[in-house]
Design a protein around this motif. Structure first.
Motif: not given
Length: 96
Positions: A1-29
């Motif tokens: 299991m991955t410790d989400t506290a060690t992953i940059p939050l922007a990357d975690l946001i991108a992963t969650r949105l990709t998994d949930a919504l399968s975006p064609t375009t996604l930018t997290v700033t």
């Protein structure tokens, strides 16, 4: 299991949105540096974000419904780690 506290939050946001919504375009700033010392700044440098997302899931949805889909995908992070999230959610073909 991955410790989400060690992953940059922007990357975690991108992963969650990709998994949930399968975006064609996604930018997290990460906008946190603009809010240093302000309310909600916890010193981590990961509290304020902007999301620009285009996904088929938004087709036919109101602006509020689109934001709810994003918020649902990030609910636990919004409750614990994200102080502010600006959302620009569009369906493919929507005007920029």
């Amino acid at each position: 299991m991955t410790d989400t506290a060690t992953i940059p939050l922007a990357d975690l946001i991108a992963t969650r949105l990709t998994d949930a919504l399968s975006p064609t375009t996604l930018t997290v700033t990460n906008d946190s540096h603009h809010h240093a010392g302000h309310m909600g700044d916890d010193g981590t440098g990961e509290t304020h974000f902007s999301v620009d997302i285009v996904a088929d899931a938004f087709a036919g949805q109101s602006r509020v419904a689109r934001q709810r889909l994003v918020n649902r995908a990030l609910a636990d992070l919004l409750a614990t780690r994200i102080h502010a999230l600006a959302i620009r959610a569009r369906a493919p073909g929507d005007a920029d």
